[in-house]
Design a protein around this motif. Structure first.
Motif, PDB file in Angstrom:
ATOM      1  N   TYR A  85       0.863  -1.181   0.000  1.00 63.52           N
ATOM      2  CA  TYR A  85       0.000   0.000   0.000  1.00 63.52           C
ATOM      3  C   TYR A  85       0.897   1.227   0.000  1.00 63.52           C
ATOM      4  CZ  TYR A  85      -3.582   3.384   1.345  1.00 63.52           C
ATOM      5  OH  TYR A  85      -4.427   4.460   1.377  1.00 63.52           O
ATOM      6  N   ARG A 137      -7.655   1.789  -5.767  1.00 64.29           N
ATOM      7  CA  ARG A 137      -7.616   3.018  -4.967  1.00 64.29           C
ATOM      8  C   ARG A 137      -9.030   3.578  -4.843  1.00 64.29           C
ATOM      9  NH1 ARG A 137      -8.034   7.421  -8.442  1.00 64.29           N
ATOM     10  NH2 ARG A 137      -7.381   7.076 -10.606  1.00 64.29           N
ATOM     11  N   ASP A 138      -9.194   4.456  -3.864  1.00 62.94           N
ATOM     12  CA  ASP A 138     -10.478   5.149  -3.656  1.00 62.94           C
ATOM     13  C   ASP A 138     -11.640   4.169  -3.560  1.00 62.94           C
ATOM     14  OD1 ASP A 138      -9.220   7.698  -3.772  1.00 62.94           O
ATOM     15  OD2 ASP A 138      -9.206   7.571  -5.953  1.00 62.94           O
ATOM     16  N   GLY A 165      -1.815   5.707  -1.499  1.00 61.26           N
ATOM     17  CA  GLY A 165      -3.239   5.479  -1.653  1.00 61.26           C
ATOM     18  C   GLY A 165      -3.616   4.326  -2.564  1.00 61.26           C
ATOM     19  N   VAL A 166      -2.618   3.568  -3.043  1.00 59.78           N
ATOM     20  CA  VAL A 166      -2.885   2.474  -3.980  1.00 59.78           C
ATOM     21  C   VAL A 166      -2.621   1.132  -3.306  1.00 59.78           C
ATOM     22  CG1 VAL A 166      -2.230   1.385  -6.160  1.00 59.78           C
ATOM     23  CG2 VAL A 166      -2.341   3.890  -5.989  1.00 59.78           C
TER      24      VAL A 166
END
Length: 223
Positions: free
Chosen positions: A62, A213-214, A65-66
């Motif tokens: 990680y 992500r997100d 943010g990925v």
């Protein structure tokens, strides 16, 4: 022909622009999250599953943010008592559902070469182990190994939205905000979302990877 007076030109131009904007809105597809409320996610809700005999850092990272998840065709399953295929997946924990309308959203990335890998799923069903399996075969996304959902997904970020209307018995898949697939579900059960890489039963690449992500979960607003 009567020409508009000079002082009217700004008003006429504004009306023309507003009409064009209205036309764009009428034809633009609605965002799949419209009418949904976000459900708060914490790191504790992202349960990581990986081959039971290797450290997490050898199958997951990680950074910025990925989430990067990878697995090999000859890896062990996630549990020594399991007979399932190898996987490195994020299981959404604490958001299990059995009714209502729920939605998964995440931005995914699949590198060229990964094939025969499930990258997202809805686990649980009245009949069978899963309601939805989305697999990558040679850069294309398929429903299990059958219906074509999307093409040419290698080496690019794409936005994936999965809506499960349990009460209505339907699952709908969106790629980059555009509906690509819809199907009947397999009945209610203990349901939850997963993403990552999970090897298919056959026709798989030796190395499989996806990045996410997100990641978000939504629930349909009560009317």
């Amino acid at each position: 022909m009567v020409e508009p007076k000079s002082y009217m030109l700004p008003f006429v131009l504004l009306v023309v622009l507003l009409n064009k904007f209205k036309a764009i809105l009428c034809y633009a597809p609605a965002d799949p999250t419209y009418g949904f409320s976000p459900v708060a996610l914490t790191p504790e809700n992202l349960e990581l599953q990986r081959p039971y005999d290797v450290p997490l850092e050898e199958r997951y990272s990680y950074e910025n943010g990925v989430h990067k998840l990878w697995v090999y065709a000859d890896d062990k399953p996630h549990d020594p008592n399991s007979l399932t295929q190898p996987r490195t997946e994020i299981r959404i924990r604490g958001m299990d559902y059995s009714s209502g309308v729920w939605q998964f959203e995440g931005y995914g990335f699949v590198p060229n070469g990964t094939s025969g890998a499930t990258i997202a799923q809805i686990h649980g069903a009245a009949h069978g182990a899963t309601t939805l399996i989305l697999r990558i075969y040679n850069g294309d996304m398929r429903y299990y190994s059958f219906d074509l959902v999307a093409t040419d997904l290698y080496d690019k970020w794409f936005r994936l939205n999965i809506i499960h209307d349990v009460d209505g018995g339907m699952v709908t898949v969106f790629i980059d905000g555009v509906q690509k697939f819809a199907t009947k579900d397999k009945g209610p059960g203990d349901l939850y979302f997963k993403c990552g890489v999970y090897a298919a039963p056959a026709n798989i690449s030796y190395y499989m990877e996806s990045r996410w992500r997100d990641i978000k979960i939504f629930k349909k607003c009560e009317s």
